[in-house]
Scaffold this motif. Sequence first.
Motif, PDB file in Angstrom:
ATOM      1  N   ALA A  48       0.817  -1.217   0.000  1.00 55.40           N
ATOM      2  CA  ALA A  48       0.000   0.000   0.000  1.00 55.40           C
ATOM      3  C   ALA A  48       0.852   1.268   0.000  1.00 55.40           C
ATOM      4  O   ALA A  48       0.322   2.369   0.190  1.00 55.40           O
ATOM      5  N   GLY A  49       2.158   1.117  -0.217  1.00 59.97           N
ATOM      6  CA  GLY A  49       3.041   2.280  -0.245  1.00 59.97           C
ATOM      7  C   GLY A  49       3.657   2.626   1.088  1.00 59.97           C
ATOM      8  O   GLY A  49       4.250   3.700   1.247  1.00 59.97           O
ATOM      9  N   GLY A  50       3.535   1.718   2.058  1.00 60.01           N
ATOM     10  CA  GLY A  50       4.070   1.969   3.388  1.00 60.01           C
ATOM     11  C   GLY A  50       5.562   1.707   3.488  1.00 60.01           C
ATOM     12  O   GLY A  50       6.188   1.140   2.589  1.00 60.01           O
ATOM     13  N   VAL A  51       6.119   2.121   4.615  1.00 59.34           N
ATOM     14  CA  VAL A  51       7.546   1.973   4.895  1.00 59.34           C
ATOM     15  C   VAL A  51       7.707   1.240   6.223  1.00 59.34           C
ATOM     16  O   VAL A  51       6.873   1.371   7.129  1.00 59.34           O
ATOM     17  N   ILE A  52       8.780   0.463   6.337  1.00 62.49           N
ATOM     18  CA  ILE A  52       9.090  -0.251   7.573  1.00 62.49           C
ATOM     19  C   ILE A  52      10.200   0.504   8.293  1.00 62.49           C
ATOM     20  O   ILE A  52      11.284   0.707   7.740  1.00 62.49           O
ATOM     21  N   HIS A  53       9.939   0.913   9.527  1.00 62.77           N
ATOM     22  CA  HIS A  53      10.889   1.724  10.289  1.00 62.77           C
ATOM     23  C   HIS A  53      11.444   0.927  11.472  1.00 62.77           C
ATOM     24  O   HIS A  53      10.732   0.126  12.079  1.00 62.77           O
ATOM     25  N   MET A  54      12.702   1.202  11.809  1.00 61.35           N
ATOM     26  CA  MET A  54      13.369   0.546  12.931  1.00 61.35           C
ATOM     27  C   MET A  54      13.802   1.584  13.957  1.00 61.35           C
ATOM     28  O   MET A  54      14.536   2.518  13.629  1.00 61.35           O
ATOM     29  N   HIS A  55      13.351   1.401  15.190  1.00 61.73           N
ATOM     30  CA  HIS A  55      13.849   2.238  16.288  1.00 61.73           C
ATOM     31  C   HIS A  55      14.360   1.313  17.381  1.00 61.73           C
ATOM     32  O   HIS A  55      13.622   0.469  17.894  1.00 61.73           O
ATOM     33  N   ASP A  56      15.619   1.481  17.735  1.00 65.67           N
ATOM     34  CA  ASP A  56      16.239   0.591  18.710  1.00 65.67           C
ATOM     35  C   ASP A  56      16.913   1.415  19.792  1.00 65.67           C
ATOM     36  O   ASP A  56      17.402   2.517  19.533  1.00 65.67           O
ATOM     37  N   THR A  57      16.956   0.870  20.998  1.00 65.70           N
ATOM     38  CA  THR A  57      17.549   1.600  22.116  1.00 65.70           C
ATOM     39  C   THR A  57      19.036   1.318  22.281  1.00 65.70           C
ATOM     40  O   THR A  57      19.619   1.667  23.298  1.00 65.70           O
ATOM     41  N   GLY A  58      19.651   0.686  21.289  1.00 63.24           N
ATOM     42  CA  GLY A  58      21.099   0.535  21.349  1.00 63.24           C
ATOM     43  C   GLY A  58      21.618  -0.871  21.217  1.00 63.24           C
ATOM     44  O   GLY A  58      22.803  -1.113  21.443  1.00 63.24           O
ATOM     45  N   HIS A  59      20.771  -1.826  20.852  1.00 66.74           N
ATOM     46  CA  HIS A  59      21.219  -3.215  20.750  1.00 66.74           C
ATOM     47  C   HIS A  59      21.283  -3.684  19.306  1.00 66.74           C
ATOM     48  O   HIS A  59      20.775  -4.729  18.957  1.00 66.74           O
ATOM     49  N   MET A  60      21.835  -2.876  18.432  1.00 73.09           N
ATOM     50  CA  MET A  60      22.319  -3.209  17.092  1.00 73.09           C
ATOM     51  C   MET A  60      21.282  -3.336  15.989  1.00 73.09           C
ATOM     52  O   MET A  60      21.641  -3.537  14.824  1.00 73.09           O
ATOM     53  N   LEU A  61      19.997  -3.214  16.265  1.00 75.85           N
ATOM     54  CA  LEU A  61      19.015  -3.481  15.217  1.00 75.85           C
ATOM     55  C   LEU A  61      19.101  -2.504  14.057  1.00 75.85           C
ATOM     56  O   LEU A  61      18.962  -2.888  12.898  1.00 75.85           O
ATOM     57  N   ASN A  62      19.305  -1.212  14.357  1.00 76.24           N
ATOM     58  CA  ASN A  62      19.391  -0.249  13.261  1.00 76.24           C
ATOM     59  C   ASN A  62      20.538  -0.583  12.321  1.00 76.24           C
ATOM     60  O   ASN A  62      20.400  -0.551  11.098  1.00 76.24           O
ATOM     61  N   SER A  63      21.697  -0.914  12.868  1.00 75.62           N
ATOM     62  CA  SER A  63      22.843  -1.223  12.014  1.00 75.62           C
ATOM     63  C   SER A  63      22.727  -2.613  11.408  1.00 75.62           C
ATOM     64  O   SER A  63      23.253  -2.868  10.325  1.00 75.62           O
ATOM     65  N   GLU A  64      22.040  -3.518  12.072  1.00 78.48           N
ATOM     66  CA  GLU A  64      21.898  -4.880  11.553  1.00 78.48           C
ATOM     67  C   GLU A  64      20.934  -4.945  10.379  1.00 78.48           C
ATOM     68  O   GLU A  64      21.180  -5.652   9.397  1.00 78.48           O
ATOM     69  N   MET A  65      19.848  -4.210  10.434  1.00 75.94           N
ATOM     70  CA  MET A  65      18.770  -4.383   9.465  1.00 75.94           C
ATOM     71  C   MET A  65      18.794  -3.391   8.314  1.00 75.94           C
ATOM     72  O   MET A  65      18.115  -3.591   7.318  1.00 75.94           O
ATOM     73  N   VAL A  66      19.541  -2.321   8.442  1.00 79.68           N
ATOM     74  CA  VAL A  66      19.465  -1.232   7.465  1.00 79.68           C
ATOM     75  C   VAL A  66      20.668  -1.248   6.534  1.00 79.68           C
ATOM     76  O   VAL A  66      21.818  -1.266   6.977  1.00 79.68           O
ATOM     77  N   GLY A  67      20.388  -1.266   5.229  1.00 78.44           N
ATOM     78  CA  GLY A  67      21.447  -1.161   4.240  1.00 78.44           C
ATOM     79  C   GLY A  67      22.318  -2.393   4.107  1.00 78.44           C
ATOM     80  O   GLY A  67      23.426  -2.309   3.577  1.00 78.44           O
ATOM     81  N   ARG A  68      21.829  -3.545   4.537  1.00 77.18           N
ATOM     82  CA  ARG A  68      22.627  -4.761   4.511  1.00 77.18           C
ATOM     83  C   ARG A  68      22.409  -5.542   3.223  1.00 77.18           C
ATOM     84  O   ARG A  68      21.299  -5.583   2.680  1.00 77.18           O
ATOM     85  N   GLY A  70      21.350  -8.360   1.041  1.00 82.21           N
ATOM     86  CA  GLY A  70      20.278  -9.314   1.297  1.00 82.21           C
ATOM     87  C   GLY A  70      19.118  -8.727   2.075  1.00 82.21           C
ATOM     88  O   GLY A  70      18.130  -9.419   2.334  1.00 82.21           O
ATOM     89  N   GLY A  71      19.226  -7.462   2.453  1.00 82.91           N
ATOM     90  CA  GLY A  71      18.158  -6.796   3.192  1.00 82.91           C
ATOM     91  C   GLY A  71      17.289  -5.951   2.285  1.00 82.91           C
ATOM     92  O   GLY A  71      17.648  -5.641   1.146  1.00 82.91           O
ATOM     93  N   LEU A  72      16.140  -5.564   2.791  1.00 85.37           N
ATOM     94  CA  LEU A  72      15.175  -4.790   2.017  1.00 85.37           C
ATOM     95  C   LEU A  72      15.496  -3.295   2.064  1.00 85.37           C
ATOM     96  O   LEU A  72      15.752  -2.740   3.138  1.00 85.37           O
ATOM     97  N   VAL A  73      15.432  -2.661   0.910  1.00 86.71           N
ATOM     98  CA  VAL A  73      15.689  -1.225   0.839  1.00 86.71           C
ATOM     99  C   VAL A  73      14.616  -0.442   1.595  1.00 86.71           C
ATOM    100  O   VAL A  73      14.877   0.645   2.117  1.00 86.71           O
ATOM    101  N   VAL A  74      13.423  -0.998   1.696  1.00 85.77           N
ATOM    102  CA  VAL A  74      12.303  -0.312   2.336  1.00 85.77           C
ATOM    103  C   VAL A  74      12.493  -0.151   3.847  1.00 85.77           C
ATOM    104  O   VAL A  74      11.844   0.685   4.478  1.00 85.77           O
ATOM    105  N   ILE A  75      13.405  -0.915   4.440  1.00 80.08           N
ATOM    106  CA  ILE A  75      13.632  -0.819   5.886  1.00 80.08           C
ATOM    107  C   ILE A  75      14.458   0.429   6.187  1.00 80.08           C
ATOM    108  O   ILE A  75      15.538   0.630   5.646  1.00 80.08           O
ATOM    109  N   THR A  76      13.930   1.260   7.074  1.00 77.87           N
ATOM    110  CA  THR A  76      14.467   2.598   7.314  1.00 77.87           C
ATOM    111  C   THR A  76      14.723   2.821   8.804  1.00 77.87           C
ATOM    112  O   THR A  76      13.856   2.511   9.627  1.00 77.87           O
ATOM    113  N   PRO A  77      15.886   3.366   9.178  1.00 79.81           N
ATOM    114  CA  PRO A  77      16.136   3.637  10.602  1.00 79.81           C
ATOM    115  C   PRO A  77      15.386   4.876  11.072  1.00 79.81           C
ATOM    116  O   PRO A  77      15.175   5.821  10.305  1.00 79.81           O
TER     117      PRO A  77
END
Length: 253
Positions: A48-68, A70-77
């Motif tokens: 539907a044109g939505g975006v998947i956002h990641m907010h983490d309190t410091g346990h690596m999820l933003n760096s793990e999931m974004v820009g990797r 094999g990962g999805l471009v739609v995932i955004t920190p």
Amino acid sequence: MHTRSVLEVKVLISSYFDAISEKIAEIRAGESDNIAHVAEVCAHSIEAGGVIHMHDTGHMLNSEMVGRAGGLVVITPFTFGLNVSNANSFREKTASQPNVTPEIVALALKKSNIRPGDVLFIGSVSGKSEQVVELALQAKAMGVTTVAITAMAYSPKLESQHPSGKRLYEAADIVLDNHAPYGDAMLAVKGLDVDICPASGIAAACILWAVCAGIVENLIANGIVPTVFRSVNAPGGPEDVKARHERYREKGY
């Protein structure tokens, strides 16, 4: 200095691999249905044109999931904060500090690219901080699906810092349990007064890559080929990554 044998040292290493393997098996057994549900919700949002956002309190999820690769471009920190430098020992001793967390969260959401219909993952092992709870509540109120990644063996035993008394798992729409133990660390070591080797980081990454796999499966089943990153370090990688960003910009998935 006492020198330990390689065999002795390997005991804790082996114990860690056993513990994290058991934790991943627990997640697979206990969270697969929830992971599949979250993947479907995310896929519908992307369609539907939505975006998947990641907010983490410091346990690596933003760096793990974004820009990797094999990962999805739609995932955004999604990160935010407010730093104020204005120290005064007399005022800090005598004056109460106003609670500005709701205003900060509201401003962060207002200035962000988060929109109704999007999905926001919020990672917090304890789930007790005022900011993560406030973020979940405000995002949900604006029509965003909120997904908590937290430790259900830990968080319910902690006192919330939010005025509502809620913890993250009580504020979010959907909860994914990372199955971390109370206190997070897994291994007791003779001679130490604290356990070592936290479960939450690897567990959360495992959960989210499983969600990612489910999103791809759902999208392809619905005739949508999502934009996936290729390694920037492969031959032609930088150009390829740029092209994939352009594809995502054009298609929105």
